[in-house]
Scaffold this motif. Structure first.
Motif, PDB file in Angstrom:
ATOM      1  N   TYR A 182      55.318  21.288  33.050  1.00 25.81           N
ATOM      2  CA  TYR A 182      55.775  22.526  33.788  1.00 25.81           C
ATOM      3  C   TYR A 182      54.511  23.393  33.890  1.00 25.81           C
ATOM      4  CZ  TYR A 182      58.008  26.827  35.247  1.00 25.81           C
ATOM      5  OH  TYR A 182      58.253  27.761  35.928  1.00 25.81           O
ATOM      6  N   VAL A 199      61.559  20.342  24.628  1.00 29.84           N
ATOM      7  CA  VAL A 199      62.179  19.468  25.597  1.00 29.84           C
ATOM      8  C   VAL A 199      62.262  18.082  24.833  1.00 29.84           C
ATOM      9  CG1 VAL A 199      61.863  18.572  27.950  1.00 29.84           C
ATOM     10  CG2 VAL A 199      61.491  20.780  27.562  1.00 29.84           C
ATOM     11  N   GLU A 201      67.913  27.619  33.607  1.00 33.76           N
ATOM     12  CA  GLU A 201      67.995  26.735  32.831  1.00 33.76           C
ATOM     13  C   GLU A 201      69.291  27.235  31.716  1.00 33.76           C
ATOM     14  OE1 GLU A 201      64.925  23.508  31.487  1.00 33.76           O
ATOM     15  OE2 GLU A 201      65.230  25.073  30.177  1.00 33.76           O
ATOM     16  N   ALA A 260      59.404  21.125  39.404  1.00 34.97           N
ATOM     17  CA  ALA A 260      59.581  20.150  38.312  1.00 34.97           C
ATOM     18  C   ALA A 260      60.597  19.507  37.821  1.00 34.97           C
ATOM     19  CB  ALA A 260      59.466  21.101  37.057  1.00 34.97           C
ATOM     20  N   MET A 261      61.788  19.899  38.414  1.00 38.46           N
ATOM     21  CA  MET A 261      63.183  19.226  38.068  1.00 38.46           C
ATOM     22  C   MET A 261      63.165  17.955  39.172  1.00 38.46           C
ATOM     23  SD  MET A 261      65.995  22.049  37.354  1.00 38.46           S
ATOM     24  CE  MET A 261      65.700  23.221  36.230  1.00 38.46           C
ATOM     25  N   GLU A 262      62.788  18.136  40.301  1.00 41.45           N
ATOM     26  CA  GLU A 262      62.767  16.940  41.221  1.00 41.45           C
ATOM     27  C   GLU A 262      61.826  15.911  41.086  1.00 41.45           C
ATOM     28  OE1 GLU A 262      61.258  16.558  46.007  1.00 41.45           O
ATOM     29  OE2 GLU A 262      62.311  18.143  45.449  1.00 41.45           O
ATOM     30  N   PHE A 263      60.582  16.271  40.330  1.00 40.73           N
ATOM     31  CA  PHE A 263      59.749  15.374  39.857  1.00 40.73           C
ATOM     32  C   PHE A 263      59.883  14.851  38.555  1.00 40.73           C
ATOM     33  CE2 PHE A 263      56.463  16.989  43.294  1.00 40.73           C
ATOM     34  CZ  PHE A 263      56.842  16.203  44.178  1.00 40.73           C
ATOM     35  N   ASP A 264      61.082  15.285  37.919  1.00 36.79           N
ATOM     36  CA  ASP A 264      61.316  14.860  36.452  1.00 36.79           C
ATOM     37  C   ASP A 264      59.997  15.165  35.760  1.00 36.79           C
ATOM     38  OD1 ASP A 264      62.650  14.110  34.554  1.00 36.79           O
ATOM     39  OD2 ASP A 264      62.009  12.029  34.507  1.00 36.79           O
ATOM     40  N   GLY A 265      59.479  16.545  36.023  1.00 36.44           N
ATOM     41  CA  GLY A 265      58.244  16.820  35.042  1.00 36.44           C
ATOM     42  C   GLY A 265      58.463  18.128  34.420  1.00 36.44           C
ATOM     43  N   LEU A 266      59.393  18.247  33.955  1.00 37.56           N
ATOM     44  CA  LEU A 266      59.714  19.397  33.071  1.00 37.56           C
ATOM     45  C   LEU A 266      58.719  19.785  32.039  1.00 37.56           C
ATOM     46  CD1 LEU A 266      63.548  20.098  32.766  1.00 37.56           C
ATOM     47  CD2 LEU A 266      61.848  21.712  33.985  1.00 37.56           C
ATOM     48  N   SER A 318      54.322  13.464  43.487  1.00 38.77           N
ATOM     49  CA  SER A 318      54.684  13.327  42.208  1.00 38.77           C
ATOM     50  C   SER A 318      54.096  14.574  41.627  1.00 38.77           C
ATOM     51  CB  SER A 318      53.838  11.993  41.520  1.00 38.77           C
ATOM     52  OG  SER A 318      52.627  12.574  41.679  1.00 38.77           O
ATOM     53  N   MET A 319      54.259  14.848  40.202  1.00 38.63           N
ATOM     54  CA  MET A 319      53.884  16.062  39.354  1.00 38.63           C
ATOM     55  C   MET A 319      52.440  15.808  39.303  1.00 38.63           C
ATOM     56  SD  MET A 319      55.413  18.665  38.545  1.00 38.63           S
ATOM     57  CE  MET A 319      55.178  19.984  37.214  1.00 38.63           C
TER      58      MET A 319
END
Length: 476
Positions: free
Chosen positions: A66, A433, A305, A57-63, A116-117
């Protein structure tokens, strides 16, 4: 005389059966090993994905997306469950098991190449399609391969199959993530698939065959509607950026209406009216799954986190789940099969709720990190008491030609309510978030809400019991 001989034979049957009631007796050994191998694959993938998802999720900026990685799996598993249940009742579990295994592995390969997410979420949905078919076929195989007295032990062994993957899976996934890439955690799945595929070939042939009737094939359309409704409801919970509130509310309303249509066909009549017996037993599975898996999905993310855990450390916390689940499952396997399971489920639900309610202690800086593992272990013991007991009760209340359908109903209840729970909890997390980032309070609220659902389940567990009515006295 024939009646006397029949009664004598029925009195002798329990003694002769008790002498061979072992899962590893020659007549059951192949089925036992095959089922355990298949569940080990399932467990390895589940633990590995839960471990690597924070990094993905962090790599794809998709928190903000999630929860979708878990919800998509559950939503699409609905279709796999219904198709598998229909196939199992009509033709036997062999085709459902094979299709489930290969679709599950194919989804893992796609997830491994995701860029991608949204692509990863789609791959998780494909895995859910195969996983839903696989788990229903496994339940039906247990019902066919083992006598009724052995089923509690068989379900206990399923829980034991999670122990090694729960310890090894997070460690392997974390090591791969930190040294190579998280993608290898998905790419390992097809290789792990080979052993159960080989072991199950013979036993599936021996226990194949069904009614041959197409009967319930009409359940596939309601399953598709239910999956679509569930997806729409979860999307509305997440509040996509740029959409006005009224659009979200409209989408939620339409999604819930689609769900209402689907569950009228897919679940036993009266499930959402809390009808006693089989309907309440099936609903109980969903309530407990929503509470436990909704809370579990946010444990690794919260630890990474808020407490600064590495992926490996967070994965090790997840590994205690299988051990706790096995402890609870082994405990229920010692209860005589003829004993009503509602009391066991009530106790298990309270134990589970207690463990989840104590999870916020994990995020207190002055509290040792080991407390998180203890809380999660307690919650898992409760689930180990509940899930096998619910499965035993369901098979006991099911005619042979409805074992596939009712096994699917268990999984569908699990899928719907755990998805709704993930959708609601995910919406709370996504809102946090969007407002500047999730805090310890965010995770505290998520876990306490999940614990509250567990308490509600404990209160309702008594309705699993079928109350025998005393016949009215005859007039003299």
């Amino acid at each position: 005389m024939p009646g006397d001989l029949q009664q004598a034979a029925s009195r002798q049957a329990p003694r002769s059966r008790r002498s061979v009631l072992s899962l590893f007796a020659p007549q059951y050994r192949a089925a036992t090993i095959g089922v355990v191998a298949a569940m080990t694959l399932f467990a390895f993938e589940g633990m590995a994905v839960a471990t690597v998802m924070p990094v993905v999720a962090m790599e794809f900026d998709g928190l903000g997306l999630y929860a979708w990685a878990f919800s998509a799996y559950v939503a699409l598993s609905l279709v796999g469950m219904v198709v598998s249940g229909t196939w199992c009742d009509r033709d036997g579990p062999r085709r459902a098991m094979w299709v489930g295994l290969w679709v599950f592995a194919g989804g893992a390969v796609v997830a491994g190449v995701a860029w991608s997410m949204p692509v990863l979420i789609a791959a998780r949905g494909l895995q859910g399609l195969g996983g839903g078919a696989l788990i229903v076929a496994t339940y039906v195989l247990i019902a066919r391969a083992f006598p009724e007295d052995l089923r509690p032990k068989a379900f206990s062994l399923l829980a034991a199959a999670w122990v090694v993957p729960a310890i090894v899976g997070p460690l392997i996934a974390a090591w791969l993530t930190e040294t190579l890439s998280w993608r290898f955690a998905f790419w390992l799945v097809p290789f792990v698939l080979v052993l159960p595929a080989l072991l199950l070939r013979k036993i599936l042939r021996e226990h194949d065959g069904g009614t041959g009737e197409r009967g319930r094939s009409g359940r596939i359309v309601p399953a598709l509607v239910t999956a679509a409704g569930l997806t729409l409801a979860m999307a509305s919970f997440m509040r996509p950026a740029g959409l006005p509130l009224w659009v979200d509310l409209l989408g939620l309303g339409v999604g819930l209406l689609m769900l209402a249509y689907g569950v009228r066909v897919l679940l036993p009549a009266g499930a959402f009216r809390l009808r006693r017996g089989l309907p309440m037993t099936v609903l109980m599975r969903g309530l407990l799954a929503g509470a436990f898996f909704g809370a579990e999905a946010f444990i690794p993310l919260a630890l990474v986190e808020q407490r600064g855990f590495t992926v490996t450390m967070a994965g090790l916390v997840l590994s205690v789940s299988a051990l706790g689940w096995w402890v609870g499952s082994y405990t229920q396997s010692r209860i005589p099969e003829s004993t009503d399971r509602s009391s066991t489920v009530r106790i298990g639900a309270l134990v589970m709720a207690t463990g989840i309610a104590s999870l916020p202690l994990c995020l207190v800086p002055s509290v040792p990190a080991v407390v998180c593992a203890v809380s999660y272990f307690i919650a898992s013991v409760g689930m180990g008491l509940c899930f096998p007991s619910i499965a035993v009760q369901t098979l006991r209340l099911s005619p042979v030609d409805e074992q596939g359908t009712n096994s699917a109903a268990l999984q569908i209840s699990d899928a719907i309510l755990s998805s709704l729970a993930l959708g609601i909890l995910g919406a709370i997390h996504a809102a946090a978030v969007a407002s500047g980032g999730a805090t310890t309070t965010t995770y505290d609220v998520l876990w306490w809400l999940a614990a509250g659902v567990g308490i509600v389940a404990a209160v309702l567990a008594a309705r699993m019991k079928v109350v025998a009515r005393t016949p009215a006295p005859h007039a003299s």
